[in-house]
Motif scaffolding. Structure first.
Motif, PDB file in Angstrom:
ATOM      1  N   LEU A   1       0.805  -1.225   0.000  1.00 26.10           N
ATOM      2  CA  LEU A   1       0.000   0.000   0.000  1.00 26.10           C
ATOM      3  C   LEU A   1       0.839   1.276   0.000  1.00 26.10           C
ATOM      4  O   LEU A   1       0.310   2.360   0.247  1.00 26.10           O
ATOM      5  N   LEU A   2       2.126   1.154  -0.301  1.00 26.00           N
ATOM      6  CA  LEU A   2       3.034   2.289  -0.214  1.00 26.00           C
ATOM      7  C   LEU A   2       2.545   3.492  -1.019  1.00 26.00           C
ATOM      8  O   LEU A   2       2.626   4.641  -0.569  1.00 26.00           O
ATOM      9  N   ASN A   3       2.003   3.254  -2.209  1.00 19.94           N
ATOM     10  CA  ASN A   3       1.571   4.352  -3.077  1.00 19.94           C
ATOM     11  C   ASN A   3       0.053   4.489  -3.143  1.00 19.94           C
ATOM     12  O   ASN A   3      -0.484   5.179  -4.015  1.00 19.94           O
ATOM     13  N   ALA A   4      -0.635   3.831  -2.213  1.00 26.80           N
ATOM     14  CA  ALA A   4      -2.094   3.889  -2.194  1.00 26.80           C
ATOM     15  C   ALA A   4      -2.567   5.216  -1.602  1.00 26.80           C
ATOM     16  O   ALA A   4      -1.798   5.961  -0.998  1.00 26.80           O
ATOM     17  N   SER A   5      -3.847   5.502  -1.761  1.00 32.61           N
ATOM     18  CA  SER A   5      -4.426   6.725  -1.212  1.00 32.61           C
ATOM     19  C   SER A   5      -4.582   6.594   0.301  1.00 32.61           C
ATOM     20  O   SER A   5      -4.527   5.498   0.857  1.00 32.61           O
ATOM     21  N   ILE A   6      -4.794   7.731   0.952  1.00 32.16           N
ATOM     22  CA  ILE A   6      -5.028   7.740   2.403  1.00 32.16           C
ATOM     23  C   ILE A   6      -6.238   6.869   2.734  1.00 32.16           C
ATOM     24  O   ILE A   6      -6.216   6.098   3.701  1.00 32.16           O
ATOM     25  N   GLU A   7      -7.290   6.962   1.905  1.00 23.62           N
ATOM     26  CA  GLU A   7      -8.495   6.171   2.149  1.00 23.62           C
ATOM     27  C   GLU A   7      -8.200   4.671   2.094  1.00 23.62           C
ATOM     28  O   GLU A   7      -8.708   3.899   2.923  1.00 23.62           O
ATOM     29  N   GLU A   8      -7.398   4.268   1.124  1.00 21.32           N
ATOM     30  CA  GLU A   8      -7.059   2.845   0.987  1.00 21.32           C
ATOM     31  C   GLU A   8      -6.180   2.395   2.146  1.00 21.32           C
ATOM     32  O   GLU A   8      -6.374   1.299   2.701  1.00 21.32           O
ATOM     33  N   GLN A   9      -5.214   3.203   2.525  1.00 22.83           N
ATOM     34  CA  GLN A   9      -4.334   2.860   3.641  1.00 22.83           C
ATOM     35  C   GLN A   9      -5.110   2.793   4.958  1.00 22.83           C
ATOM     36  O   GLN A   9      -4.819   1.957   5.811  1.00 22.83           O
ATOM     37  N   PHE A  10      -6.098   3.661   5.088  1.00 23.24           N
ATOM     38  CA  PHE A  10      -6.890   3.702   6.317  1.00 23.24           C
ATOM     39  C   PHE A  10      -7.541   2.359   6.637  1.00 23.24           C
ATOM     40  O   PHE A  10      -7.673   1.980   7.803  1.00 23.24           O
ATOM     41  N   GLU A  11      -7.941   1.626   5.619  1.00 24.35           N
ATOM     42  CA  GLU A  11      -8.614   0.346   5.837  1.00 24.35           C
ATOM     43  C   GLU A  11      -7.692  -0.695   6.465  1.00 24.35           C
ATOM     44  O   GLU A  11      -8.157  -1.707   6.979  1.00 24.35           O
ATOM     45  N   PHE A  12      -6.382  -0.437   6.444  1.00 26.21           N
ATOM     46  CA  PHE A  12      -5.431  -1.424   6.963  1.00 26.21           C
ATOM     47  C   PHE A  12      -4.543  -0.850   8.066  1.00 26.21           C
ATOM     48  O   PHE A  12      -3.430  -1.341   8.281  1.00 26.21           O
TER      49      PHE A  12
END
Length: 315
Positions: A167-178
């Motif tokens: 998730l290094l380059n994922a959005s804040i929303e995507e990172q938030f789920e993990f």
């Protein structure tokens, strides 16, 4: 009546101040004449403060539990007060950054030192009884603590360690789920979220995501990178950042771990924490490897994160 020259000077300055605002200074002086003197108890709203403890059970030690957690949240508020000043400072200087970090470290130092109140300050039998009236509430649900983490580092560093690379380059929303703490309130057998986690997400998810977005370039780790590029990263600043890393990601969770061992450890099976949090896996830093400033630590220090504390305190 003759006024001292200093009083006359101040009256003249007050007159200028109120005239500039189109106000009548005499009216304000009347207000001072009739106003009562300020008292300590009114200034800090002492009566209100002392009325905020409302135990759910008749066990005396529950009041200790409530008051200590309220004190904790007040310290978190102080820490957030400093975090906001750092993020909003224009321009941010090394001296200002360092001074505010010292304040935050003092707050966490006081919290960690005082945690003996939780470790040894209550009767185990009382705690194990009154805790059942608290479900599903849990200290896990401290929104202020999560906000401090978001100010302190890049959002990716708060993601579960097994998902960070992906998730290094994922959005804040995507990172938030993990985010790492979500796995501390998930049922191991089913993978379902506990009610504690559902309540927490409902109240704070938007706040956390918005704060993460706002601090992409203003969180402390991003600021460290900026100072390093410009050659302003001093040894004193580095030491304060490392101390914050230790305070938040080692000392504080392990103080909780020590308390959990004291109150929840029972053979042959440990007692579940309030809210169903998986404290055995959630609290020890060696499992989470949550580190705000990985570039400031050696490879050996990163590999043995939190190990020295466990050996010295828990044996």
């Amino acid at each position: 009546m003759h006024f001292h020259s200093e009083i006359e000077e101040r009256l003249a300055r007050l007159q200028e101040k109120y005239e500039a605002m189109g106000q009548d200074m005499t009216s304000y002086l009347d207000g001072l004449l009739y106003a009562d003197f300020l008292t300590y108890w009114d200034y800090i709203h002492l009566d209100t403060l002392l009325s905020l403890q409302n135990p759910k059970t008749p066990f005396p030690d529950e009041e200790i539990f409530i008051i200590y957690h309220q004190i904790t949240e007040l310290y978190f508020k102080l820490a957030l007060h400093e975090c906001k000043q750092i993020a909003e400072a224009q321009p941010l200087t090394v001296d200002f950054f360092t001074a505010r970090l010292k304040r935050i470290n003092r707050y966490f130092g006081a919290l960690t030192q005082s945690f003996e109140i939780m470790v040894d300050g209550m009767e185990k039998e009382q705690f194990l009884k009154f805790r059942m009236s608290l479900l599903p509430a849990s200290g896990f649900q401290s929104g202020q603590y999560r906000m401090i983490e978001i100010y302190a580092t890049d959002f990716i560093n708060l993601v579960d360690k097994d998902k960070r690379a992906e998730l290094l380059n994922a959005s804040i929303e995507e990172q938030f789920e993990f985010l790492y703490w979500k796995f501390g309130a998930t049922e191991l057998s089913t993978g379902k979220k506990t009610l504690t986690l559902k309540q927490f997400e409902k109240k704070y998810s938007k706040t956390f995501i918005d704060l993460g977005r706002a601090n992409v370039h203003l969180n402390f780790n991003a600021l460290v990178t900026q100072f390093e590029v410009t050659g302003q990263l001093t040894l004193e600043l580095k030491n304060e950042l490392k101390q914050l890393d230790i305070n938040v990601n080692v000392n504080w969770p392990l103080s909780h771990y020590k308390s959990a061992v004291r109150y929840l450890n029972r053979e042959p099976e440990e007692i579940k924490a309030t809210g169903g949090t998986n404290w055995q896996k959630y609290l020890p830093p060696r499992f989470q490897k949550r580190i705000f400033y990985p570039s400031l630590w050696t490879a050996d220090e990163l590999d043995n994160w939190g190990k020295a504390w466990v050996e010295s305190v828990l044996g």
